[in-house]
Design a protein around this motif. Structure first.
Motif, mmCIF file in Angstrom:
data_model
loop_
_atom_site.group_PDB
_atom_site.id
_atom_site.type_symbol
_atom_site.label_atom_id
_atom_site.label_comp_id
_atom_site.label_asym_id
_atom_site.label_seq_id
_atom_site.Cartn_x
_atom_site.Cartn_y
_atom_site.Cartn_z
ATOM 1 N N GLU A 384 0.833 -1.220 0.000
ATOM 2 C CA GLU A 384 0.000 0.000 0.000
ATOM 3 C C GLU A 384 0.857 1.256 0.000
ATOM 4 O OE1 GLU A 384 -1.642 3.488 1.649
ATOM 5 O OE2 GLU A 384 -0.513 2.143 2.960
ATOM 6 N N VAL A 385 1.920 1.249 0.801
ATOM 7 C CA VAL A 385 2.808 2.411 0.857
ATOM 8 C C VAL A 385 3.463 2.649 -0.506
ATOM 9 C CG1 VAL A 385 4.970 3.268 1.837
ATOM 10 C CG2 VAL A 385 3.244 2.260 3.333
ATOM 11 N N LEU A 386 3.903 1.562 -1.139
ATOM 12 C CA LEU A 386 4.607 1.707 -2.416
ATOM 13 C C LEU A 386 3.699 2.222 -3.523
ATOM 14 C CD1 LEU A 386 6.888 1.374 -4.427
ATOM 15 C CD2 LEU A 386 6.298 -1.049 -4.595
ATOM 16 N N VAL A 387 2.542 1.564 -3.727
ATOM 17 C CA VAL A 387 1.704 1.988 -4.850
ATOM 18 C C VAL A 387 1.187 3.407 -4.644
ATOM 19 C CG1 VAL A 387 1.100 -0.331 -5.596
ATOM 20 C CG2 VAL A 387 -0.337 0.814 -3.880
ATOM 21 N N SER A 388 0.975 3.800 -3.380
ATOM 22 C CA SER A 388 0.587 5.188 -3.120
ATOM 23 C C SER A 388 1.716 6.141 -3.486
ATOM 24 C CB SER A 388 0.217 5.364 -1.644
ATOM 25 O OG SER A 388 -0.931 4.622 -1.308
ATOM 26 N N ALA A 389 2.949 5.773 -3.137
ATOM 27 C CA ALA A 389 4.099 6.623 -3.469
ATOM 28 C C ALA A 389 4.259 6.781 -4.965
ATOM 29 C CB ALA A 389 5.372 6.041 -2.856
ATOM 30 N N ILE A 390 4.090 5.696 -5.722
ATOM 31 C CA ILE A 390 4.217 5.780 -7.179
ATOM 32 C C ILE A 390 3.101 6.637 -7.756
ATOM 33 C CG2 ILE A 390 4.252 4.480 -9.336
ATOM 34 C CD1 ILE A 390 5.321 2.082 -7.752
ATOM 35 N N ALA A 391 1.869 6.387 -7.317
ATOM 36 C CA ALA A 391 0.731 7.128 -7.855
ATOM 37 C C ALA A 391 0.825 8.622 -7.562
ATOM 38 C CB ALA A 391 -0.573 6.564 -7.291
ATOM 39 N N GLU A 392 1.371 8.964 -6.394
ATOM 40 C CA GLU A 392 1.450 10.372 -5.995
ATOM 41 C C GLU A 392 2.685 11.078 -6.538
ATOM 42 O OE1 GLU A 392 1.276 10.052 -1.775
ATOM 43 O OE2 GLU A 392 -0.808 9.319 -1.779
ATOM 44 N N ALA A 393 3.639 10.341 -7.066
ATOM 45 C CA ALA A 393 4.858 10.955 -7.590
ATOM 46 C C ALA A 393 4.514 11.858 -8.772
ATOM 47 C CB ALA A 393 5.845 9.880 -8.025
ATOM 48 N N THR A 394 5.121 13.026 -8.803
ATOM 49 C CA THR A 394 4.832 14.008 -9.852
ATOM 50 C C THR A 394 5.903 14.069 -10.935
ATOM 51 O OG1 THR A 394 5.884 15.761 -8.542
ATOM 52 C CG2 THR A 394 3.518 15.430 -8.238
ATOM 53 N N VAL A 395 6.979 13.301 -10.780
ATOM 54 C CA VAL A 395 8.006 13.271 -11.822
ATOM 55 C C VAL A 395 7.521 12.420 -12.981
ATOM 56 C CG1 VAL A 395 9.935 13.647 -10.240
ATOM 57 C CG2 VAL A 395 9.124 11.313 -10.685
ATOM 58 N N PRO A 396 8.132 12.567 -14.171
ATOM 59 C CA PRO A 396 7.773 11.689 -15.287
ATOM 60 C C PRO A 396 7.941 10.228 -14.910
ATOM 61 C CG PRO A 396 9.110 13.524 -16.068
ATOM 62 C CD PRO A 396 9.117 13.600 -14.571
ATOM 63 N N LYS A 397 6.980 9.397 -15.340
ATOM 64 C CA LYS A 397 7.012 7.961 -15.054
ATOM 65 C C LYS A 397 6.784 7.212 -16.358
ATOM 66 C CE LYS A 397 3.771 8.689 -12.017
ATOM 67 N NZ LYS A 397 2.702 8.564 -11.002
ATOM 68 N N VAL A 398 7.742 6.373 -16.720
ATOM 69 C CA VAL A 398 7.664 5.601 -17.955
ATOM 70 C C VAL A 398 7.904 4.140 -17.619
ATOM 71 C CG1 VAL A 398 8.614 5.253 -20.267
ATOM 72 C CG2 VAL A 398 8.527 7.558 -19.293
ATOM 73 N N GLY A 399 7.022 3.261 -18.092
ATOM 74 C CA GLY A 399 7.158 1.832 -17.830
ATOM 75 C C GLY A 399 7.252 1.033 -19.109
ATOM 76 N N VAL A 400 7.999 -0.062 -19.044
ATOM 77 C CA VAL A 400 8.102 -0.993 -20.162
ATOM 78 C C VAL A 400 7.987 -2.413 -19.595
ATOM 79 C CG1 VAL A 400 9.449 -1.810 -22.118
ATOM 80 C CG2 VAL A 400 9.662 0.580 -21.384
ATOM 81 N N VAL A 401 7.002 -3.164 -20.087
ATOM 82 C CA VAL A 401 6.850 -4.559 -19.681
ATOM 83 C C VAL A 401 7.705 -5.405 -20.627
ATOM 84 C CG1 VAL A 401 5.261 -6.467 -19.277
ATOM 85 C CG2 VAL A 401 4.509 -4.109 -18.872
ATOM 86 N N LEU A 402 8.770 -5.989 -20.087
ATOM 87 C CA LEU A 402 9.685 -6.764 -20.922
ATOM 88 C C LEU A 402 9.147 -8.163 -21.174
ATOM 89 C CD1 LEU A 402 13.116 -5.887 -19.267
ATOM 90 C CD2 LEU A 402 11.707 -4.498 -20.802
ATOM 91 N N ARG A 403 8.690 -8.805 -20.115
ATOM 92 C CA ARG A 403 8.311 -10.204 -20.253
ATOM 93 C C ARG A 403 7.028 -10.510 -19.494
ATOM 94 N NH1 ARG A 403 12.639 -14.977 -19.048
ATOM 95 N NH2 ARG A 403 12.438 -14.066 -16.970
ATOM 96 N N LYS A 404 7.031 -10.508 -18.190
ATOM 97 C CA LYS A 404 5.824 -10.831 -17.436
ATOM 98 C C LYS A 404 5.520 -9.731 -16.429
ATOM 99 C CE LYS A 404 8.521 -13.769 -14.285
ATOM 100 N NZ LYS A 404 9.811 -13.538 -14.946
ATOM 101 N N ALA A 405 4.256 -9.479 -16.205
ATOM 102 C CA ALA A 405 3.827 -8.477 -15.229
ATOM 103 C C ALA A 405 2.490 -8.937 -14.681
ATOM 104 C CB ALA A 405 3.719 -7.102 -15.870
ATOM 105 N N TYR A 406 2.533 -9.626 -13.544
ATOM 106 C CA TYR A 406 1.342 -10.269 -13.021
ATOM 107 C C TYR A 406 0.916 -9.677 -11.681
ATOM 108 C CZ TYR A 406 1.859 -13.899 -16.561
ATOM 109 O OH TYR A 406 1.951 -14.574 -17.758
ATOM 110 N N GLY A 407 -0.393 -9.590 -11.526
ATOM 111 C CA GLY A 407 -1.007 -9.262 -10.251
ATOM 112 C C GLY A 407 -0.539 -7.951 -9.656
ATOM 113 N N GLY A 408 -0.471 -7.947 -8.318
ATOM 114 C CA GLY A 408 -0.045 -6.741 -7.621
ATOM 115 C C GLY A 408 1.374 -6.338 -7.943
ATOM 116 N N GLY A 409 2.184 -7.295 -8.397
ATOM 117 C CA GLY A 409 3.552 -6.958 -8.798
ATOM 118 C C GLY A 409 3.576 -5.975 -9.950
ATOM 119 N N HIS A 410 2.620 -6.117 -10.882
ATOM 120 C CA HIS A 410 2.538 -5.189 -12.017
ATOM 121 C C HIS A 410 2.242 -3.775 -11.527
ATOM 122 C CE1 HIS A 410 1.669 -3.436 -15.836
ATOM 123 N NE2 HIS A 410 0.349 -3.517 -15.745
ATOM 124 N N PHE A 411 1.302 -3.642 -10.606
ATOM 125 C CA PHE A 411 0.982 -2.314 -10.085
ATOM 126 C C PHE A 411 2.145 -1.759 -9.269
ATOM 127 C CE2 PHE A 411 -3.750 -3.731 -9.950
ATOM 128 C CZ PHE A 411 -3.810 -3.653 -11.334
#
Length: 511
Positions: A384-411
């Motif tokens: 909960e702390v992590l996903v809130s920190a990512i969502a609230e971050a105001t810097v540019p955020k760019v993601g690339v899914v290389l191979r697998k991204a499952y469940g809460g790990g993806h978020f």
């Protein structure tokens, strides 16, 4: 000589005598013992850190409230300002050649004044840690309660003032306020002979009966596993280089943009990415090799590799711009995120967001660790702390899914609900609530059990293969791109260019 017969030259001579005494540290014997322990005197450390002829000291003539027969120059701490690669920094250097660098009210007041200057005027703070905790009787009894320790400034900037980078170098046994300094730092580098803990062995044994060495208590292995140190080096010179390297990625304070360097090509050809990352979801590879294809050559500075090691974090540059790289490490528990990895990522996200550093997420995550150990380790709260920190971050955020991204790990890696500016995937990407092997056994458990019981193992295996193929088809990136859950599907070789361009777009032409 009477006061009336004194001249200014006499007064200056007296000043110079006091200055010489202030620079004596622990004297010949104290300095000899200090060097024999493998440590450098504090003023040599400072000379090694700052640019030549840039040191400007304050508080050199300080003396302890409780005077002893043996002098304690500067009350065992050196404070001042210098230039580091041409930029102003404040420095607190504990002088452990005298009374083991122990802390007393005056030394704490000196440190507090230096911290106040750095925060008020907006430049980084470097903490050279090497102290054996509080000094007795200077901090005993009522004196401890009255220590000049202002937690509104000692640990963080006062409300409304910018955040300044804090870097700590653990150069010897570091207990008490030296450990507290390190706990406030955005980056902690330690030499292999150093240790860091709230209290040292001399306090631990009489307090709780545990006989322990400095190394076992807070040496490199213990400190990195606990997240108390981000990098371990061999020498004090290496530590000073690491301090300089870390600060080179950050602005002087949180109101300024990170410094931009001349762009360099990556260490490895981005075309190598197609070979580095295998298609099989279970096959291992080193995410560091992916970093080397994306970041500018010689620009990657690892951040806490020994803590939460199924996740890699690093400061780096892409086309000269500072970025924070976050990538799962498939060769450690397949890249699954445990409580330590979540805490590490949250701290790194906050660091980058504080100092305006764009975040780059490289997904190859089977999910979050589950089970009793993970739950008792606080994985739910950490998530909960992590996903809130990512969502609230105001810097540019760019993601690339290389191979697998499952469940809460993806978020937890900056998936769509955490509001990335851009989210891409390779053609090899698989996305979903669960990995196929787990998902089909969870959702189709009764059907699989019935087929196994009624039709036998071969029919069961055929059904598993059929259901797995259906699951994988749903997990492929094409439908996600069709529904704009992804901004695009890209070739591996284009990853560096796509990330660089996306960051440039989000910054709108700003540095």
């Amino acid at each position: 000589m009477t006061a009336s017969s004194e001249t200014m030259a006499d007064r200056v001579a007296a000043l110079r005598e006091k200055q010489e005494a202030a620079h004596a540290s622990g004297g010949p014997e104290g300095l000899r013992r200090h060097r024999e322990s493998g440590r450098l005197p504090v003023r040599e450390r400072i000379d090694m850190l700052v640019d030549p002829d840039s040191w400007f000291e304050i508080g050199a003539l300080a003396l302890p409230e409780l005077r002893r027969e043996k002098p304690i120059p500067g009350d065992a701490v050196v404070t001042g300002f210098g230039l580091l690669d041409g930029r102003r920094v404040g420095v607190i250097g504990i002088d452990s050649s005298v009374v083991a660098g122990t802390t007393a009210p005056i030394s704490m007041r000196k440190q507090g004044r230096l911290i106040e200057h750095a925060q008020r005027h907006g430049f980084p703070l470097v903490l050279l840690c090497d102290a054996d905790g509080g000094r007795m009787p200077d901090v005993s009894g009522w004196r401890f309660s009255g220590l000049p320790l202002d937690f509104t400034t000692f640990l963080k900037p006062p409300p409304g003032e910018p955040v300044v980078p804090r870097v700590a170098a653990v150069l010897g046994p570091s207990y008490g306020d030296s450990a507290l300094h390190a706990s406030t730092a955005h980056y902690v580098v330690m030499v292999r002979s150093g240790s860091i803990a709230l209290s040292g062995p001399s306090v631990v044994e009489p307090a709780i009966g545990e006989k322990v060495s400095d190394d076992a208590l807070g040496g490199p292995a213990a400190a990195t596993e606990a997240g108390n140190a981000h990098l371990v080096v061999d020498t004090e010179a290496d530590a000073m280089d690491a301090v300089a390297a870390f600060l080179s990625y950050l602005p002087q304070n949180s109101t300024l943009p990170p410094p931009v360097a001349p762009p360099l090509p990556p260490q490895r050809d981005p075309a190598d990415l197609a070979d580095i990352v295998p298609l099989g979801a279970r096959a291992g590879y080193d995410m560091r090799d992916v970093f080397a294809c994306i970041a500018d050559a010689a620009s990657i500075l690892p951040w806490a590799d020994g803590w939460g090691s199924s996740l890699l974090c690093a400061l780096a540059r892409i086309e000269g711009r500072v970025v924070g790289l976050i990538g799962n490490q498939p060769i450690v528990r397949a890249g699954a995120l445990d409580p330590a990895a979540l805490a590490k990522e949250a701290a790194f996200v906050r660091l980058c967001d504080t100092f305006g550093v764009p975040l780059v997420f490289l997904h190859d995550v089977p999910g979050l660790m589950i089970g009793t150990q993970a739950e008792r380790g606080g994985i739910l709260r950490g998530y909960e702390v992590l996903v809130s920190a990512i969502a609230e971050a105001t810097v540019p955020k760019v993601g690339v899914v290389l191979r697998k991204a499952y469940g809460g790990g993806h978020f937890a890696m900056g998936g769509r609900p955490t509001k990335p500016d851009f989210l891409y995937a390779w053609p090899s990407a698989e996305l979903g609530f669960m990995a196929p092997e787990t998902g089909i056994r969870t959702i189709h458990r009764r059907k699989l059990e019935r087929v196994l019981a009624e039709e036998g193992p071969e029919a069961h295996a055929a059904l598993v293969a059929e259901l797995t193929a259906e699951w994988v088809s749903e997990a492929e990136p094409w439908e996600a791109a069709a529904h704009l859950s992804l901004d695009d599907v890209i070739e591996p070789a284009a990853t560096r260019h796509v990330i660089a361009t996306s960051i440039d777009i989000t910054l709108g032409g700003r540095p």
